[in-house]
Design a protein around this motif. Structure first.
Motif, PDB file in Angstrom:
ATOM      1  N   PRO A 242     -12.600 -32.263  18.967  1.00 16.52           N
ATOM      2  CA  PRO A 242     -13.015 -32.474  17.489  1.00 16.52           C
ATOM      3  C   PRO A 242     -11.774 -33.105  16.752  1.00 16.52           C
ATOM      4  CG  PRO A 242     -13.219 -30.172  18.494  1.00 16.52           C
ATOM      5  CD  PRO A 242     -12.388 -30.910  19.390  1.00 16.52           C
ATOM      6  N   LYS A 243     -12.661 -33.484  15.534  1.00 13.67           N
ATOM      7  CA  LYS A 243     -11.369 -34.125  14.393  1.00 13.67           C
ATOM      8  C   LYS A 243     -10.545 -32.915  14.170  1.00 13.67           C
ATOM      9  CE  LYS A 243     -14.539 -37.764  13.085  1.00 13.67           C
ATOM     10  NZ  LYS A 243     -15.561 -38.099  11.890  1.00 13.67           N
ATOM     11  N   LEU A 244      -9.389 -33.401  13.949  1.00 15.33           N
ATOM     12  CA  LEU A 244      -8.023 -32.283  13.492  1.00 15.33           C
ATOM     13  C   LEU A 244      -8.827 -31.493  12.115  1.00 15.33           C
ATOM     14  CD1 LEU A 244      -5.740 -31.501  14.148  1.00 15.33           C
ATOM     15  CD2 LEU A 244      -4.436 -32.959  13.019  1.00 15.33           C
ATOM     16  N   GLU A 245      -9.146 -32.035  11.238  1.00 14.12           N
ATOM     17  CA  GLU A 245      -9.420 -31.399   9.951  1.00 14.12           C
ATOM     18  C   GLU A 245     -10.400 -30.391  10.201  1.00 14.12           C
ATOM     19  OE1 GLU A 245     -11.821 -35.338   9.625  1.00 14.12           O
ATOM     20  OE2 GLU A 245      -9.698 -34.698  10.075  1.00 14.12           O
ATOM     21  N   ILE A 246     -11.607 -30.650  11.087  1.00 15.79           N
ATOM     22  CA  ILE A 246     -12.601 -29.649  11.682  1.00 15.79           C
ATOM     23  C   ILE A 246     -12.001 -28.592  12.296  1.00 15.79           C
ATOM     24  CG2 ILE A 246     -14.518 -29.295  12.778  1.00 15.79           C
ATOM     25  CD1 ILE A 246     -15.405 -32.340  12.234  1.00 15.79           C
ATOM     26  N   ILE A 247     -10.906 -28.841  13.375  1.00 17.61           N
ATOM     27  CA  ILE A 247     -10.112 -27.857  14.119  1.00 17.61           C
ATOM     28  C   ILE A 247      -9.546 -26.975  13.100  1.00 17.61           C
ATOM     29  CG2 ILE A 247      -8.483 -27.475  15.665  1.00 17.61           C
ATOM     30  CD1 ILE A 247      -9.311 -29.888  17.111  1.00 17.61           C
ATOM     31  N   ASP A 248      -8.806 -27.501  12.016  1.00 15.75           N
ATOM     32  CA  ASP A 248      -8.148 -26.742  11.075  1.00 15.75           C
ATOM     33  C   ASP A 248      -9.043 -25.710  10.426  1.00 15.75           C
ATOM     34  OD1 ASP A 248      -5.631 -27.934  11.974  1.00 15.75           O
ATOM     35  OD2 ASP A 248      -5.902 -29.233  10.102  1.00 15.75           O
ATOM     36  N   GLU A 249     -10.103 -26.096  10.070  1.00 16.30           N
ATOM     37  CA  GLU A 249     -11.104 -25.343   9.442  1.00 16.30           C
ATOM     38  C   GLU A 249     -11.662 -24.212  10.191  1.00 16.30           C
ATOM     39  OE1 GLU A 249     -14.553 -27.621   7.873  1.00 16.30           O
ATOM     40  OE2 GLU A 249     -12.908 -29.007   6.702  1.00 16.30           O
ATOM     41  N   PHE A 250     -11.865 -24.465  11.410  1.00 12.56           N
ATOM     42  CA  PHE A 250     -12.336 -23.853  12.369  1.00 12.56           C
ATOM     43  C   PHE A 250     -11.407 -22.443  12.802  1.00 12.56           C
ATOM     44  CE2 PHE A 250     -13.169 -22.470  16.906  1.00 12.56           C
ATOM     45  CZ  PHE A 250     -14.514 -21.990  16.889  1.00 12.56           C
ATOM     46  N   ARG A 251      -9.898 -22.972  12.778  1.00 12.14           N
ATOM     47  CA  ARG A 251      -9.037 -22.037  13.175  1.00 12.14           C
ATOM     48  C   ARG A 251      -8.946 -20.894  12.058  1.00 12.14           C
ATOM     49  NH1 ARG A 251      -4.837 -26.688  15.410  1.00 12.14           N
ATOM     50  NH2 ARG A 251      -5.545 -26.440  17.530  1.00 12.14           N
ATOM     51  N   ALA A 252      -9.040 -21.438  11.005  1.00 12.15           N
ATOM     52  CA  ALA A 252      -9.108 -20.364   9.763  1.00 12.15           C
ATOM     53  C   ALA A 252     -10.326 -19.148  10.012  1.00 12.15           C
ATOM     54  CB  ALA A 252      -9.327 -21.086   8.424  1.00 12.15           C
ATOM     55  N   LEU A 253     -11.269 -19.389  10.812  1.00 16.66           N
ATOM     56  CA  LEU A 253     -12.294 -18.288  10.809  1.00 16.66           C
ATOM     57  C   LEU A 253     -11.642 -17.116  11.390  1.00 16.66           C
ATOM     58  CD1 LEU A 253     -15.380 -20.785  12.150  1.00 16.66           C
ATOM     59  CD2 LEU A 253     -14.742 -19.834   9.814  1.00 16.66           C
ATOM     60  N   LYS A 254     -12.316 -16.039  11.099  1.00 19.98           N
ATOM     61  CA  LYS A 254     -11.736 -14.711  11.518  1.00 19.98           C
ATOM     62  C   LYS A 254     -12.835 -14.065  12.232  1.00 19.98           C
ATOM     63  CE  LYS A 254      -7.452 -15.297  10.175  1.00 19.98           C
ATOM     64  NZ  LYS A 254      -6.912 -16.239  10.777  1.00 19.98           N
ATOM     65  N   PHE A 255     -12.838 -13.729  13.370  1.00 14.69           N
ATOM     66  CA  PHE A 255     -13.493 -12.873  14.418  1.00 14.69           C
ATOM     67  C   PHE A 255     -13.047 -11.371  14.636  1.00 14.69           C
ATOM     68  CE2 PHE A 255     -14.960 -16.923  14.472  1.00 14.69           C
ATOM     69  CZ  PHE A 255     -16.461 -17.165  14.139  1.00 14.69           C
ATOM     70  N   VAL A 256     -13.387 -10.437  14.334  1.00 15.68           N
ATOM     71  CA  VAL A 256     -12.589  -9.090  14.584  1.00 15.68           C
ATOM     72  C   VAL A 256     -12.404  -8.792  16.145  1.00 15.68           C
ATOM     73  CG1 VAL A 256     -12.621  -6.559  14.424  1.00 15.68           C
ATOM     74  CG2 VAL A 256     -13.554  -8.361  12.179  1.00 15.68           C
ATOM     75  N   ASN A 257     -13.349  -8.935  16.813  1.00 12.81           N
ATOM     76  CA  ASN A 257     -13.500  -8.799  18.196  1.00 12.81           C
ATOM     77  C   ASN A 257     -13.375 -10.021  19.446  1.00 12.81           C
ATOM     78  OD1 ASN A 257     -13.161  -5.827  18.125  1.00 12.81           O
ATOM     79  ND2 ASN A 257     -15.254  -5.964  17.213  1.00 12.81           N
ATOM     80  N   ASP A 258     -13.266 -11.162  18.679  1.00 14.37           N
ATOM     81  CA  ASP A 258     -13.381 -12.442  19.419  1.00 14.37           C
ATOM     82  C   ASP A 258     -12.113 -13.313  19.188  1.00 14.37           C
ATOM     83  OD1 ASP A 258     -15.897 -11.706  19.853  1.00 14.37           O
ATOM     84  OD2 ASP A 258     -16.879 -13.191  18.678  1.00 14.37           O
ATOM     85  N   GLN A 259     -11.103 -13.144  20.398  1.00  7.61           N
ATOM     86  CA  GLN A 259      -9.850 -14.217  19.957  1.00  7.61           C
ATOM     87  C   GLN A 259     -10.359 -15.473  20.457  1.00  7.61           C
ATOM     88  OE1 GLN A 259      -7.356 -11.889  22.668  1.00  7.61           O
ATOM     89  NE2 GLN A 259      -6.445 -10.795  20.838  1.00  7.61           N
TER      90      GLN A 259
END
Length: 179
Positions: A112-129
């Motif tokens: 994926p494009k780097l800026e999209i990856i950065d947005e995705f990495r900011a997501l938080k999932f309590v029980n999903d690493q």
């Protein structure tokens, strides 16, 4: 002759897009692929071909599935070395998590494009690493895949690339079969 690992997305799930693996092997052999093997019912294929481009292999398989079964499926093709590298880079190596079927790989069509990856990495999932690296999202579902919020569909939507997921054991088996 190149060995390829072919992964179909969304076949034989909840009665949708049913494909009998023996029939699938036959149609794939009929379009010129050799030493065709399948693993479990979820669309895992090992085959050999003189075709050099994995995307051409994917296109041929996808077109033949459509012609034979009447529905379109996403097809991802990897060479052995590519899949082995993805597997070897897995950061989730807890034997307990592996044994309890919590470790998965969301294999991406492309990085994926780097800026999209950065947005995705900011997501938080309590029980999903998760960790995004190149063309894979490594997943550790602490409460199991059935209760995961970070699904394959969500990964595709957020990263804007096609994906198909496999668990740790399936990855091991595919690598063994392709070796």
């Amino acid at each position: 002759m190149q060995t390829y690992i072919v992964l179909l997305r969304g076949v034989n799930v909840s009665g949708q897009k049913k494909i009998i693996m023996a029939e699938l092997r036959k149609i794939i052999e009929n379009i010129g692929f050799e030493d065709v093997k399948t693993y479990i019912q979820s669309g895992n294929i090992i085959l050999k071909s003189t075709i050099k481009d994995p995307k051409e292999v994917a296109s041929k398989v996808r077109n033949e599935i459509f012609a034979s079964f009447g529905f379109d499926v996403y097809v991802l093709v990897k060479k052995y070395d590519e899949l082995k590298l993805i597997f070897d880079n897995n950061p989730f190596t807890s034997p307990i998590d592996i044994e309890n079927k919590k470790v998965y790989f969301a294999l991406l069509e492309k990085e994926p494009k780097l800026e999209i990856i950065d947005e995705f990495r900011a997501l938080k999932f309590v029980n999903d690493q998760f960790l995004v690296k190149n063309d894979c999202v490594y997943l550790n579902y602490l409460n199991g895949a059935g209760k995961a919020k970070l699904t394959n569909n969500l990964i595709e939507r957020k990263l804007k690339v096609s994906a198909t997921s496999r668990n740790y054991r399936t990855m091991i088996k595919l690598l063994e079969m392709a070796k």
